[in-house]
Every structure is written in structure tokens, then in C-alpha cells.
Design a protein around this motif. Structure first.
Motif, PDB file in Angstrom:
ATOM      1  N   MET A 132      31.596  48.282  11.699  1.00  0.00           N
ATOM      2  CA  MET A 132      30.503  49.407  11.245  1.00  0.00           C
ATOM      3  C   MET A 132      31.355  50.629  10.530  1.00  0.00           C
ATOM      4  SD  MET A 132      26.957  48.686  13.147  1.00  0.00           S
ATOM      5  CE  MET A 132      27.412  48.465  14.734  1.00  0.00           C
ATOM      6  N   ARG A 133      32.265  51.025  11.359  1.00  0.00           N
ATOM      7  CA  ARG A 133      32.817  52.297  11.106  1.00  0.00           C
ATOM      8  C   ARG A 133      33.934  52.054   9.940  1.00  0.00           C
ATOM      9  NH1 ARG A 133      37.853  53.336  11.597  1.00  0.00           N
ATOM     10  NH2 ARG A 133      38.381  51.485  12.839  1.00  0.00           N
ATOM     11  N   ARG A 134      34.815  50.817   9.721  1.00  0.00           N
ATOM     12  CA  ARG A 134      35.300  50.597   8.660  1.00  0.00           C
ATOM     13  C   ARG A 134      34.444  50.255   7.405  1.00  0.00           C
ATOM     14  NH1 ARG A 134      38.026  45.541   9.495  1.00  0.00           N
ATOM     15  NH2 ARG A 134      37.447  45.033  11.425  1.00  0.00           N
ATOM     16  N   CYS A 135      33.273  49.689   7.570  1.00  0.00           N
ATOM     17  CA  CYS A 135      32.563  49.527   6.454  1.00  0.00           C
ATOM     18  C   CYS A 135      32.014  50.727   5.819  1.00  0.00           C
ATOM     19  CB  CYS A 135      31.491  48.438   6.660  1.00  0.00           C
ATOM     20  SG  CYS A 135      32.160  46.710   6.940  1.00  0.00           S
ATOM     21  N   CYS A 136      31.581  51.522   6.893  1.00  0.00           N
ATOM     22  CA  CYS A 136      30.873  52.950   6.274  1.00  0.00           C
ATOM     23  C   CYS A 136      31.942  53.594   5.499  1.00  0.00           C
ATOM     24  CB  CYS A 136      30.090  53.919   7.439  1.00  0.00           C
ATOM     25  SG  CYS A 136      28.823  52.957   7.952  1.00  0.00           S
ATOM     26  N   ALA A 137      33.267  53.598   5.887  1.00  0.00           N
ATOM     27  CA  ALA A 137      34.197  54.360   5.266  1.00  0.00           C
ATOM     28  C   ALA A 137      34.649  53.806   4.000  1.00  0.00           C
ATOM     29  CB  ALA A 137      35.639  54.406   6.268  1.00  0.00           C
ATOM     30  N   LEU A 138      34.662  52.588   3.814  1.00  0.00           N
ATOM     31  CA  LEU A 138      34.757  51.886   2.590  1.00  0.00           C
ATOM     32  C   LEU A 138      33.528  51.994   1.585  1.00  0.00           C
ATOM     33  CD1 LEU A 138      36.720  49.846   1.198  1.00  0.00           C
ATOM     34  CD2 LEU A 138      35.433  47.925   1.974  1.00  0.00           C
ATOM     35  N   ALA A 139      32.364  51.971   2.097  1.00  0.00           N
ATOM     36  CA  ALA A 139      31.259  51.985   0.980  1.00  0.00           C
ATOM     37  C   ALA A 139      30.252  53.197   1.635  1.00  0.00           C
ATOM     38  CB  ALA A 139      30.508  50.658   1.338  1.00  0.00           C
TER      39      ALA A 139
END
Ligand code: FAD
Length: 359
Positions: A275-282
Motif C-alpha cells: 500500500m505504501r509503494r502504490c500510494c507513492a507511485l499513484a
């Protein structure tokens, strides 16, 4: 005139269902049965298809058969998306972000040095430096590819099979030979995915799981403009992706690629990392703590050393056409793999006919 052949498709994942429909188009009157332990609607770690992202983002670069599978499937997805919006496939832009130089990115086709699907997706657009997240080396926008609501699409495929008079039987077999359910079965299509690792009569030890973990979250009020995919290479185990599923299917966040990991349990600490990586990406997703989780998932992609096995074999009870080992490409290659498998069967039947013509 009724067809003298009858067929069994062993497996009801995306490969088995697509193969059944392709077979029906070639043999309009032959009895066809799908025999499988799991069908659309089931959730089990031995059934990979429901756990996929899924989208069309080709990882083929062989300048050959694998690319042709993805091309044919892209064309079929285009047709399905326009004629059957209820099928759960929709066009969508995609942003791909790479953490290595283009020559190491595995997107360039063998011999040509080009991205083979450039034209297919409407012309790749390189990202400007300011559009790249920290640490990324380059990125590409695909103006139009496809995103799939896997649950809806699998059910749609199954309904289409049933409408085409394809019978279904829910059962597990211990050997591929047990799928010859009657003496009139001409051929069995082995579409058992990773289970071919231990299926009797097959026992393919070149198969291995590539574990993937996902989190399905509610869609924010503002829909996302595109899908995001960081580290899309087949070999990147720290892959990150954000796909907004059609028909209000939520947003699937992933993931990882862990070769040889058979663990089907959700790792909750790792889910936080996703979830952390996805929020940083999008950035449209907002903060990880604000995401509303619908479901966690783990799937085992059917990886295979040497690539998928699509091959006809003569066994004592009849033909077996193997069609498994799609790894992380089972959706995007599905119709191409099905088409190839069915062509192998028709070639085998023609060869048999030449050896023993009817008198
Ligand atoms: P499965 O879906 O596993 O189906 C196997 C079938 O065989 C089942 O019906 C099972 O019950 C049956 N079976 C097995 N053994 C027996 C037996 N002994 N007796 C009876 N029946 C049996 N692909 C893409 O193209 N795009 C993506 O974006 C994508 N994302 C993914 C993300 C994740 C997290 C994962 C896990 C996978 C992803 N994939 C993606 C890969 C894709 O999901 C797989 O390649 C595909 O689902 C494989 O389908 P299959 O039909 O071969 O196998």
C-alpha cells in the motif's frame, strides 16, 4: 452432421476457458466438457486466475511465438471490450516506470531492438524527467491497453462456454489419463496451470510458483486516469502496480514476484508495504492509512523454465494437448495460447487421418 470427436478441457482457469471457446469455434458440433476442480467464483491458492491483477502489458520479447500470442489476445480484447462491455475488459492507459536502463529493461525485442507493441497501443510516449518517481530511470505511457476485472471476466467466459453447449464437471483427477472420461474422448487439453507440477502422467518439474500478493481497495471518489506499473519486468520481484478494475471492481494494488515460494498465506506486514509503494507511485490514491481494504490476496503464477508448454502428445487413451505454464501472462496471452493449442490438435487429427483414412 454430428462430429465424431469429443473433447475434454482439464482446467477452468483463463487458459482452460479460452481454450474451450476456441475449440468450439473450430468444432461447432463436437461434445466438449470442461472438467475442473475449481471454477469461476472459487478462491483457492491452487487456482491462479482469480488472483491476477490483471492487465495487458506484454513481457514477451522473443520476436516470435510469445509475442504473437499477446498480439492475438490484444486484438481479441479489443473486440470483446467494444462488443461486450459486460465482460469486464476495458481500454485504459498505462504508465510503466523502470528502474534500469532501457537496454536492461527487457522490453526490446530480440533482433529488432524495438518495443514490438509500440503501434498496437497507440504509440509509446516517453515520460519527462519530472514525471518519474524517485529512483526511476525511464518511463513510458501506453495510450491504450486493457484492464480486466478478473472475477467478472472469468464468469463471463464460463457463461459463454455454457451458452455454447459446453458441459462442466467439477471434480479433481489424479492423472491426466483420468480426464478421458469416456471411450469416445478424442483428446484432452491439459490446462491445469501450476498443478501440472504434480499431476499424474505429467509431473512437470520445470514448473515453479511465482508468488504474488495483492490488496483490493475501494476506488477513490475521483477515478484514476490510468494504470501504473513499476518494475514490470518478469524478473523483478519488487514489482508495484495499481490497476483500476472495470465495472466498479475496486483498485487492485500489488505486489511481488517470488519464485519458488509456495506460501499461499497473506503476509499482513507485506500488505502495508504494498500500500505504501502504490500510494507513492499513484498519488491519486492518497495516503496508505486512508485506503479502504476490501480483500487481501495471494496467487501463485504458473512459471515454467523454458516458457509455457503448448504441445500435443499421443498417449494410450488418445491425444493430450498441453497448454500450461503461462507464468504472469495468462490473461494477456490467453487467446493466442488457446489458438496455438487448438491448431496443434487439428494438425494431430489430420496426421492421424492420413495414417488411417476411413474406408
Ligand atoms: P489456473 O487459473 O490455476 O487454473 C487451473 C485449473 O486447473 C483450475 O480450474 C484447477 O481447478 C484445474 N485443475 C488443476 N489440477 C486439477 C486436477 N488434478 N483435476 C481437476 N482440475 C484441476 N496475467 C496477465 O496476463 N496479466 C496480469 O496482469 C496478471 N497479473 C497477475 C497477478 C498476480 C498476483 C498473479 C498471481 C497472476 C497474474 N497473472 C497475470 C497471471 C495469470 O493469473 C496466470 O497466468 C493465469 O491465471 C494462469 O491460468 P491457468 O488457467 O493456466 O491456471
Amino acid at each position: 452432421m454430428s462430429d465424431p470427436n469429443s473433447f475434454v478441457i482439464l482446467g477452468a482457469g483463463v487458459i482452460g476457458l479460452s481454450t474451450a471457446l476456441t475449440l468450439r469455434s473450430k468444432f461447432p458440433t463436437a461434445p466438449i466438457t470442461i472438467l475442473a476442480n475449481h471454477f469461476p467464483g472459487d478462491y483457492n491458492v491452487e487456482y491462479c486466475s482469480p488472483w491476477a491483477g490483471g492487465n495487458w502489458c506484454s513481457s514477451a520479447n522473443d520476436n516470435g511465438l510469445l509475442e504473437s500470442f499477446d498480439r492475438l489476445t490484444f486484438e481479441r480484447f479489443k473486440e470483446i471490450a467494444s462488443k461486450h462491455p459486460e465482460a469486464g475488459i476495458q481500454p485504459s492507459p498505462l504508465r510503466m516506470v523502470f528502474d534500469q536502463k532501457v537496454e536492461d529493461s527487457e522490453i526490446l525485442s530480440r533482433d529488432t531492438g524495438r518495443v514490438w507493441y509500440d503501434d498496437l497501443v497507440g504509440g509509446l510516449i516517453p515520460l519527462a524527467q519530472h514525471q518519474l518517481p524517485d529512483g526511476a530511470v525511464f518511463g513510458l505511457d501506453l495510450p491504450s491497453t486493457f484492464v480486466i476485472n478478473t472475477q467478472i471476466y472469468l464468469r463471463w467466459l464460463l457463461a459463454k462456454c455454457q451458452a455454447e453447449n459446453i458441459r462442466t464437471i467439477q471434480a479433481a483427477v489424479s492423472s491426466v489419463d483420468d480426464a478421458f472420461i469416456s471411450s469416445s474422448t478424442t483428446a484432452v487439453f491439459n490446462c491445469t496451470g501450476l498443478s501440472s507440477h504434480s499431476l499424474g502422467g505429467v509431473n512437470d518439474k520445470s514448473l515453479y510458483p511465482t508468488r504474488g500478493q495483492t490488496v483490493l481497495v475501494e476506488q477513490p471518489i475521483q477515478p484514476l486516469q490510468r494504470m501504473y506499473f513499476r518494475s514490470p519486468r518478469r524478473v523483478d520481484n519488487d514489482t508495484t502496480y495499481v490497476f483500476q478494475r472495470p465495472l466498479a471492481g475496486g483498485i487492485i494494488l500489488g505486489g511481488c514476484r517470488e519464485d519458488e515460494n509456495w506460501n499461499g498465506e497473506v503476509d499482513m506486514d507485506f500488505a502495508q508495504d504494498i500500500m505504501r509503494r502504490c500510494c507513492a507511485l499513484a498519488p491519486e490514491l492518497g495516503k496508505p492509512e486512508d485506503l479502504k481494504v476490501i480483500k487481501h490476496g495471494v496467487g501463485l503464477r504458473p512459471g515454467r523454465k523454458g516458457g509455457p508448454r503448448i504441445e500435443a502428445e499421443v498417449r494410450s487413451k488418445g491425444f493430450v494437448v498441453h497448454n500450461y505454464g503461462a507464468a504472469g501472462a495468462g490473461y494477456q496471452a490467453s487467446w493466442g495460447m488457446a489458438n496455438h493449442a487448438v491448431s496443434l490438435l487439428t494438425e494431430a487429427l489430420e496426421a492421424k487421418e492420413q495414417i488411417s483414412p476411413k474406408l
